[in-house]
Each structure stands twice: as C-alpha cells, then as structure tokens.
Design an enzyme around this catalytic site. Structure first.
Site, mmCIF file in Angstrom:
data_model
loop_
_atom_site.group_PDB
_atom_site.id
_atom_site.type_symbol
_atom_site.label_atom_id
_atom_site.label_comp_id
_atom_site.label_asym_id
_atom_site.label_seq_id
_atom_site.Cartn_x
_atom_site.Cartn_y
_atom_site.Cartn_z
ATOM 1 N N GLU A 169 33.972 74.966 32.366
ATOM 2 C CA GLU A 169 33.786 73.552 32.062
ATOM 3 C C GLU A 169 32.351 73.320 31.602
ATOM 4 O OE1 GLU A 169 34.685 71.658 35.726
ATOM 5 O OE2 GLU A 169 32.730 72.083 36.640
ATOM 6 N N ASN A 223 24.190 77.315 43.161
ATOM 7 C CA ASN A 223 25.400 76.517 43.393
ATOM 8 C C ASN A 223 25.850 76.529 44.851
ATOM 9 O OD1 ASN A 223 25.885 75.871 40.487
ATOM 10 N ND2 ASN A 223 26.080 78.101 40.384
ATOM 11 N N GLU A 273 36.345 68.337 41.692
ATOM 12 C CA GLU A 273 37.390 69.077 42.380
ATOM 13 C C GLU A 273 37.639 68.436 43.734
ATOM 14 O OE1 GLU A 273 35.352 72.790 42.341
ATOM 15 O OE2 GLU A 273 34.554 72.544 44.370
ATOM 16 N N PHE A 314 14.929 84.362 47.723
ATOM 17 C CA PHE A 314 16.042 83.959 48.593
ATOM 18 C C PHE A 314 17.119 85.030 48.694
ATOM 19 C CE2 PHE A 314 14.122 80.086 46.957
ATOM 20 C CZ PHE A 314 13.920 79.354 48.108
ATOM 21 N N ASN A 335 38.250 69.659 47.707
ATOM 22 C CA ASN A 335 38.313 70.727 48.692
ATOM 23 C C ASN A 335 39.279 70.302 49.790
ATOM 24 O OD1 ASN A 335 36.404 72.687 47.672
ATOM 25 N ND2 ASN A 335 34.846 71.147 48.062
#
Length: 660
Positions: A200, A235, A288, A348, A290
C-alpha cells in the site's frame, strides 16, 4: 462463569491474564515451551503443560498441542493473548469443533477483519476511507515491483497476517522492493506461518491512532476511545498514550463511531482495535483491524477503569456488556513505555541475555496522585531468549493530565534498573524529556526525525551537571571515610565528562552541603538512600527528587541520569593535575573487520575467501527475535577470513569477516 481457562501464550501477557483470572476466581493453565520452563507465568499458573521446543513453530503455534492440553487439564476455554494463534480463524474454528470456547471474536469476524487483505476489501465495500494500495495477493518479487511502481514510491510492504511490527518494510526505491519483499515474506512465514504479502502507499509524516472496541454476543459494541501510537521504530510501537493529543472531540466521536460501525458490520464480539493513519489536519484513513487484545491495552484501562481481559472473558461466556457508550468517560491521561531487550546505542539491535539485575519501580499510587503500573513476565535471573519478542515489560503511568503522566513516566524510568543485557530505558527517558514530545507534536517518523544519526545519549543539562558532580563526590567521600579515613578531605576536583569543577562537601550521613567555589553556588544534597555496592543512588538535589544508576570505575564512577551517562572522576587537586597530562586511550582498530552487531543466528553468509566486496554490498543476514537483519560491508575489500557460516549462533561483536 468458566471454572478453568488455558492461556495459549507466554511472557507478560500470560501473567496479565492470570492476574485477572485470579481476581475472578478462575483457575488457569499455562502451556510452555522448552525456553519458558522456568518462567514467571509457569510459576504463577495453577496448572502447566509442556508443549515442545523453543521455536514457536514447535510449540505455541501448534494448535493440536493446545487442544491436547485442554483435554488433559479440562480447561473450558482458551485465551490466546496476542500474537501466535490469537488472530487465527482456523484455530478458533478448531476449538469450537472440540467444544472449547475461544476467548476472542468469532471466526467470521476474524476472517473478515483479521486478514489485512480481506479487511481492506471489506472496508472498501463498507465505504470506509482506506489508504491507496493493491488489495490482493502478490505472486513474487517482479509482481511486487510492478505494483509498487504503479502505486508510486514510497510504498509499504506488509505481511497479510502480520502484527507486532513483524513482516513489514517501507520501500523508497525499486532496489528496496527487490530486497524487502523476500525479507518480509521470510519473516511472515517464520512469525505467522503465512507468507502472503500486500502493498500500500506509505503516507509520509503520519500519525498512528487506534480505537479500542469491545463487543458481546448480543450485538452490543462500544468503543473505549483512542490510543496514540505514533512513536515507532521499524514499525514497532515504542511509546503509546491515551487519549491522543491530536484529536478534538468531534474527530474522536467520528473515529469512534466509524470503528463501532465497522465492528458491528462483522458481528464483532470481543476486544479489538481499529487502526487509522491520521494526518496532522486530523484527516484519517482505515489501516486494519486487529482482532485481538493489543499490547498497549493498559493505557486504555488506566483512563477508563475497564479491565479488558475481564470483558473478553465475560463476552466469551455469553454475558452482555455491563455498560453502554454513554457510561464510558476519559479520566486523565496514561503513558506506556515498552522496555525492550535491545541496545539503543547500537542501532537498537536485539540484546539477548540474562537479567542479572531486574528492579522495576514500585507500582501503585504515588504521593502526588499519579499511578505507576508495570506489566512484566520476568524476574531477576530470567533470560531473554532469541526465540521470542524482545520486550521485557510494559511500564505505564497515569496522571490527571498529559504532562503529569509524562513526568511520572520520567521518574518511573529513573527508578527502573536492569543489568545483564542492553535495554532501551535511557532512550525512553530521552523522549520523555524532549520539548517536541511534551508538546504532542508527534508522527510515526518521530524517532527518525529526532535521532537521525541514531541514539548516543544526551548531553548533560545544567541540573544534571550539578547532580553528577554532587553524587560522585558524595559517593567517593563515603567510600574514602570507610576505607581510608586518614585521606578524607573536604575539597575535591570532580571531572564529569568535559566538565571539571572544584567541589567542597560538608556535613555527611544522609545529607551534604555541596559548595561550588568557582561560581559561589551552594547546593543541598538530601534524603540520600545509597550504600556502597548499591546500583542506584536516590536523593534530592535542592529539593528535586532523583534516582541515578551508578557503578564503580577507576578513580570514580559511571553515573547515568535518564539519558545522560558520564564517567565521573573524583580527584585530589594534585591527582587532577596529573590526570590532565595523561594521553588519551586509543580504541582498537576494527576497520578491516565486519562484526556481528548483535547476538543471533546466521541465516546466510554471502561471501567466501578471496572474494572482492564493495561498500554497501550485502554480506550476511543475522536473525534474532524473529527479525532478519541485513549486514552490509562498510568499505571495499578482499575477504581474508570468514569467522562464521550459515546456521551458526554468534555473539555481539563476534568477527564475521576480515578483509586483507
């Protein structure tokens, strides 16, 4: 009500579910893998069942083993937590066929909304605004490239069955798609057992806002307001809060009504989350849904007073919701920080190991009226495994307004002490102290915007410079009085990072007067709670409460306050003169080596002896905690030696490749 529930999950969410079940008088069964045999959840459960090896594909993802555990223990229902089988419609159907209740939405709702591709088709038919993209499966990399170029870069490559930040990449170029599509497909297969991918349009500088919904089996659905989850890295959500500083009442009402309408359209009957991408102008698009409990549900519970796990259990049992939309109100503000086993100073990257020290802040209501909550599934001595998500705990705070919740989080992070592996507490503290965050000017690009060169800690503020000098000198004097009282003195030279100052101490015990002769200032260090050997030093500096992490170093200490870490030397005037004449220590030369940036498993090693390698070329893929990380050469060179092969486990800083 159910008499016994099986928890088909692990870690902090298993512990979280056990706590609610205990309050409701429901017995619990925990299934566990080889890696979790000594876990906190196993210790707390009424019954336990071993279900296989450490990899989730051998244990937590095997439906047959979950069903067998229910048969063995007589559990009437299964709570799947989040991840693993929580959004698997086939699993929910299997339980129903076996006469076992699934504590989650009905399979039809999971199929309609749990699958990222199908949910977008459904939302489009329901006239819900969706992000532009390709709604359908993608065959291969070439197909992905064609779709991406039709949509226009940047695009987001996402696993259809994805969640928790796994199986997702942003592609800015054709090359990104060539590399990212197979990587996302591999992650999707490993994490979810489903390698379907969709693409997308990636909306730049968006905010991530989600609406919590709750439904029952009688057609009733409400929303419990929003959560802002814009502080993300790769993300993966890092900091969440409720409510959102962006929304006004009109937008909140519109988003909530849309989320409820979508849930009702699929006969939704449990806890779920409708996620939106929002612009700074408060425009929003459906992303979306969940169909499960979210990791960040504690902030919603803190502002509404509703136990979402309890409501899921009651809904699954067939009870009606005990409240209507008008009964729900927002009370105050809540923050959540995800404490991860990762090294913020090294990009990280995951940090696997044992919690040599694990001391979280005290939970409950503080004297100022704020609240601290820590959802964890670990104890001191436990190991963070490479097989699962690297989250150690979820630290949440509540305050009557946003700034009080942020300040409470800052203090709670100060009081959270972990040793034995890398963890992101300093980074979280840095965000809490940033003006931009405190003003609520958020975006999903926040971390990239604010830390473009990565995180290296923060420079000391004036308060921290005073604090480091005062604490270092107080500790040194305490130790001197114990070990060599004849060497005790009032005047010391304190070197803290780049700052050198004379410090004069007087009094002692649990308080000191701290004089700074160069400036004529006098500080008070009071309410001291520290003894030699303790890793935390607590007190008040001029009435401001603080906690610093301390550890001994040559001639002084390493002291960390929030995101600022300094080596603090406490010297006599003569020692200070000599110290400044010492030559600086040179770092080891590793320019001809490629080191593993983290502990993990070598998926591929793509070079061989004598091979010419160019800067930027992929040389290896290291996998840790279900994420695949591509290692690239940082210089041109010819391979002189190879220190690992595919399938090897490697430690952080282990030599993978050496150039001639």
């Amino acid at each position: 009500m159910f008499s016994k529930i099986l928890i088909a999950n692990r870690g902090e969410i298993a512990v979280r579910i056990i706590k609610t079940c205990r309050r409701l008088g429901i017995a619990t069964v925990v299934v566990y893998s080889e890696a979790d045999a000594d876990s906190m959840a196993v210790e707390m459960a009424d019954e336990t069942v071993f279900i296989g090896g450490a990899p989730a594909s051998e244990s937590y993802l095997v439906a047959d083993k979950i069903v067998a555990a229910c048969r063995q223990t007589g559990a009437e229902a299964v709570h799947p937590g989040f991840g693993f089988l929580s959004e698997n419609a086939g699993f929910a159907k299997r339980l129903a066929a076996e006469g076992i209740v699934f504590i989650g939405p009905n399979p039809g709702a999971i199929e309609a909304m749990g699958d990222k591709i199908e949910s977008k088709k459904f939302a489009a038919k329901a006239n819900v605004s969706v992000v532009p993209g390709h709604v359908g499966e993608i065959d291969d990399t070439d197909h992905a490239i064609r779709i991406s170029e039709d949509i226009g870069y940047p695009v987001m490559i996402k696993a259809s069955a994805g969640g928790g930040g796994k199986g997702i990449r942003v592609a800015w170029t054709r090359k990104d798609v060539e590399e990212g599509f197979p990587a996302v497909r591999a992650e999707a297969k490993a994490s979810f057992g489903d390698d379907r991918i969709f693409i997308e349009k990636f909306i730049e500088s968006p905010r991530h806002i989600e609406i919590q919904v709750m439904g029952d089996k009688h057609g009733n659905v409400v929303h419990l307001f929003e959560r802002e989850c814009s502080i993300q890295r790769r993300n993966q959500k890092v900091i969440e809060e409720a409510p959102s500083p962006l929304l006004d009442e009109a937008t909140r009402k519109k988003m909530g009504e849309q989320a409820v309408a979508l849930a009702k359209a699929v006969n939704y009957d449990s806890a779920g989350t409708v996620e939106f991408v929002a612009g700074q102008d408060r425009s929003f698009f459906f992303l979306e849904m969940n169909t499960r409990l979210q990791v960040e549900h504690p902030v919603t519970e803190l502002i509404t007073g509703v136990d979402l796990v309890e409501q899921m259990i009651r809904s699954a049992y067939g009870e009606k919701l005990a409240f209507k939309q008008d009964d729900l109100k927002i009370n105050g503000w809540a923050m959540e920080s995800r404490i991860y086993a990762e090294d913020p100073y090294r990009g990280f990257l995951p940090s696997i190991g044992r919690l040599v020290r694990y001391s979280p802040p005290a939970e409950g209501k503080s004297a100022d009226g704020t609240i601290v909550r820590n959802d964890a599934g670990v104890r001191e001595g436990d190991e963070i495994s490479m097989f699962y998500d690297p989250m150690i705990s979820k630290l949440s705070t509540w305050g009557p307004d946003r700034l009080s919740a942020i300040d409470a989080m800052g203090r709670a992070l100060e009081d959270f002490h972990i040793e034995g592996l890398g963890q992101n507490i300093p980074f979280l503290a840095a965000v809490m102290d940033q003006d931009r965050f405190r003003k609520g000017t958020l975006a999903t690009s926040y971390i990239k915007d604010e830390f473009p060169e990565g995180f290296q800690g923060t420079a000391p503020t004036d308060f921290q410079a005073d604090l480091m000098a005062a604490v270092g000198c107080a500790m040194h004097r305490t130790l001197t009085r114990r070990a060599s009282p004849q060497l005790d003195r009032d005047d010391w030279v304190v070197v803290a990072g780049a700052d050198t100052r004379t410090v004069r101490l007087s009094n002692g015990g649990d308080s000191f007067k701290v004089e700074l002769p160069e400036t004529g200032r006098v500080l008070s260090l009071t309410d001291i709670a520290w003894r030699p050997g303790q890793p935390l030093f607590r007190g008040k500096l001029d009435g401001v409460a603080f906690t610093v992490a301390v550890k001994p170093a040559a001639e002084g200490f390493v002291i960390r306050h929030r995101a600022c870490t300094l080596k603090v030397l406490v010297l006599t005037p003569r020692s200070a003169e000599l110290h400044h004449k010492l030559p600086p220590k040179k770092a080891a030369d590793t320019s001809k080596m490629i080191l593993s940036p983290m502990p993990g498993l070598v998926v591929t090693l793509d070079v061989e002896l004598g091979q010419q390698v160019r800067s930027g070329e992929q040389v290896a893929i290291i996998e840790a905690m279900k994420m695949q990380n591509i290692i690239r050469a940082e210089r041109d060179g010819v391979v002189k030696s190879v220190g690992a092969k595919s399938g090897d486990s490697v430690a952080a800083d282990e030599v993978l490749i050496e150039f001639a």
